[in-house]
Design an enzyme around this catalytic site. Structure first.
Site, short mmCIF file in Angstrom:
data_model
loop_
_atom_site.label_atom_id
_atom_site.label_comp_id
_atom_site.label_asym_id
_atom_site.label_seq_id
_atom_site.Cartn_x
_atom_site.Cartn_y
_atom_site.Cartn_z
N GLU A 49 -11.35 -1.19 -15.89
CA GLU A 49 -12.00 -0.74 -14.66
C GLU A 49 -11.16 -1.17 -13.45
OE1 GLU A 49 -16.12 -1.88 -14.60
OE2 GLU A 49 -16.58 -0.68 -16.38
N ARG A 105 -4.01 24.66 -8.60
CA ARG A 105 -3.51 25.83 -9.33
C ARG A 105 -4.51 26.40 -10.33
NH1 ARG A 105 2.63 24.91 -10.86
NH2 ARG A 105 1.91 22.95 -11.73
N HIS A 138 -1.10 24.55 -2.52
CA HIS A 138 -0.70 25.72 -3.31
C HIS A 138 -1.80 26.79 -3.20
CE1 HIS A 138 1.99 27.30 -6.40
NE2 HIS A 138 0.91 27.82 -6.95
N ASP A 179 10.06 33.28 -7.14
CA ASP A 179 9.02 34.21 -7.58
C ASP A 179 8.34 34.83 -6.36
OD1 ASP A 179 7.35 32.22 -6.58
OD2 ASP A 179 6.89 31.41 -8.56
N LYS A 202 9.33 36.48 -11.55
CA LYS A 202 9.05 35.48 -12.59
C LYS A 202 7.88 35.92 -13.44
CE LYS A 202 6.84 31.53 -11.65
NZ LYS A 202 6.63 30.22 -11.05
N ASP A 229 11.19 26.57 -2.69
CA ASP A 229 9.87 26.76 -3.29
C ASP A 229 8.93 25.68 -2.79
OD1 ASP A 229 7.99 28.08 -4.79
OD2 ASP A 229 8.88 27.63 -6.74
C1 R5P Z 1 4.42 29.27 -8.27
O1 R5P Z 1 3.69 30.08 -7.89
C2 R5P Z 1 4.93 28.15 -7.45
O2 R5P Z 1 5.38 28.56 -6.21
C3 R5P Z 1 6.00 27.37 -8.19
O3 R5P Z 1 7.10 28.23 -8.37
C4 R5P Z 1 5.53 26.92 -9.51
O4 R5P Z 1 4.27 26.40 -9.43
C5 R5P Z 1 6.50 25.92 -10.10
O5 R5P Z 1 6.02 25.50 -11.32
P1 R5P Z 1 6.99 24.91 -12.42
O6 R5P Z 1 7.87 23.90 -11.76
O7 R5P Z 1 6.05 24.30 -13.42
O8 R5P Z 1 7.77 26.04 -13.01
#
Ligand code: R5P
Length: 338
Positions: A49, A105, A138, A179, A202, A229
């Site tokens: 704990e 996400r 995100h 992406d 992607k 990104d």
């Molecule tokens: C996707 O929509 C995000 O912008 C990132 O490209 C994604 O979440 C990256 O995830 P990973 O590093 O697991 O490929």
């Protein structure tokens, strides 16, 4: 002579209180605003704990708990205990400064029976804090945090800071998003520095399995590709994109991300494919090159510090029809269906 806090218009009685692992970021933040930096003691009891003790005076103060939420499962209860303790001890307001906000996400049910953890997580945070401040959450299927979080939220953007870093450090950049979802970041970066940009395609087949396809980028050969990104999580999106670029005759890319999660050995796998990998300090990582403390300090200083009816906000959100009734997609959790 005016102090920095007067300069920023900050409230006098503000305490910046870091959770373990966030001390450096919190110190930068306190320095930026001229605010008091607090301390707490935490440890595990032998049975696993959590013990939490706030070592600073919080009574009548606006208390900003600083806790980035990368790998949140181990420390989340500790954070909630600290928020409750600060309130019990008389804090006037208890805020969460989370430069990285987790559980954004899984924002709908992709497979039958799945937990919609974005929703649950928002409910926990909204029940414990008065305000939330974060950077580039995100947001894909939700346009803002407000449908998830019932407390007031501040969403800041790191793209201008990444853009300025690229402008200063990279000669003739071509900004590339790995992406379609990254369009929002790469277009903002490219517009700020007057660089061309492109977005790759992607397909995600699983948590660690992504396929990235490049359009014909030959007209930009000779420019320095910069993959930008919001998050490197498993890292595989960036790894696949970085692998593909030399196949079209490009030099190794520079990578610039907001949130450097870099699970498992992904950074070690990505780095050799790149000229350089940089990130903001939203998550402590060896790639950190762009500090967010100044951006966040300015936002804190301009946020209202005394909202009369905060209790009204601090409650679990009502279930949302859109989420509750969402159909199931046969698509893995990390990215939206194509
Ligand atoms: C996707 O929509 C995000 O912008 C990132 O490209 C994604 O979440 C990256 O995830 P990973 O590093 O697991 O490929």
């Amino acid at each position: 002579m005016t102090t920095r806090s007067e300069h920023l218009g900050a409230p006098a009685m503000r305490l910046i209180l870091p959770l373990p692992g966030n001390e450096t970021f919190a110190r930068h933040l306190a320095d930026e605003g001229g605010w008091e930096l607090g301390a707490m003691e935490t440890r595990r009891f032998p049975d696993g704990e959590t013990y939490v003790r706030i070592l600073s005076e919080v009574k009548d103060k606006v208390v900003d708990l600083v806790c980035t939420l990368a790998r949140p499962d181990d420390g989340f209860l500790r954070l909630i205990f600290a928020a409750d303790a600060a309130r019990d001890l008389g804090a006037r307001q208890v805020n969460l400064i989370a430069p990285y906000l987790s559980y954004m996400r899984q924002d709908r049910r992709f497979q039958p029976g799945e937990a919609v953890t974005s929703w649950s997580f928002a409910r926990f945070v909204s029940s414990s804090f008065d305000r939330l401040l974060t950077v580039d959450p995100h947001l894909h299927r939700y346009p803002a945090l407000s449908p998830l979080y019932t407390i007031p939220t501040d969403t800041l953007h790191a793209a201008p800071l990444l853009a300025d870093w690229i402008a200063a450090e990279v000669d003739k950049p071509l900004i590339i998003g790995p992406d379609e979802e990254s369009d929002q970041w790469v277009s903002a970066i490219a517009a700020r520095i007057g660089a061309p940009y492109s977005v790759l395609q992607k397909t995600r087949h699983g948590d660690r399995n992504v396929e990235v396809r490049l359009p014909d980028l030959s007209r930009w050969r000779g420019l320095q590709p910069v993959l930008a990104d919001d998050i490197a999580s498993s890292g595989n999106t960036l790894i696949e994109a970085a692998r593909q670029l030399p196949l079209q005759g490009f030099v190794r890319p520079v990578v610039a991300v907001v949130h450097a999660i870099f699970a498992e050995d992904s950074f070690q796998r990505l780095a050799p494919l790149c000229a350089r990998v940089v990130s903001t300090d939203s998550v402590p990582h060896e790639s950190n090159a762009v500090g967010l403390a100044s951006l966040i300090a300015r936002a804190i200083a301009s946020a209202p510090d005394d909202e009369g009816d905060l209790i009204r906000h601090r409650r679990p959100p009502e279930p949302q029809d859109e989420v509750e009734q969402a159909g199931c997609h046969s698509f893995p959790a990390s990215d939206p269906p194509s």
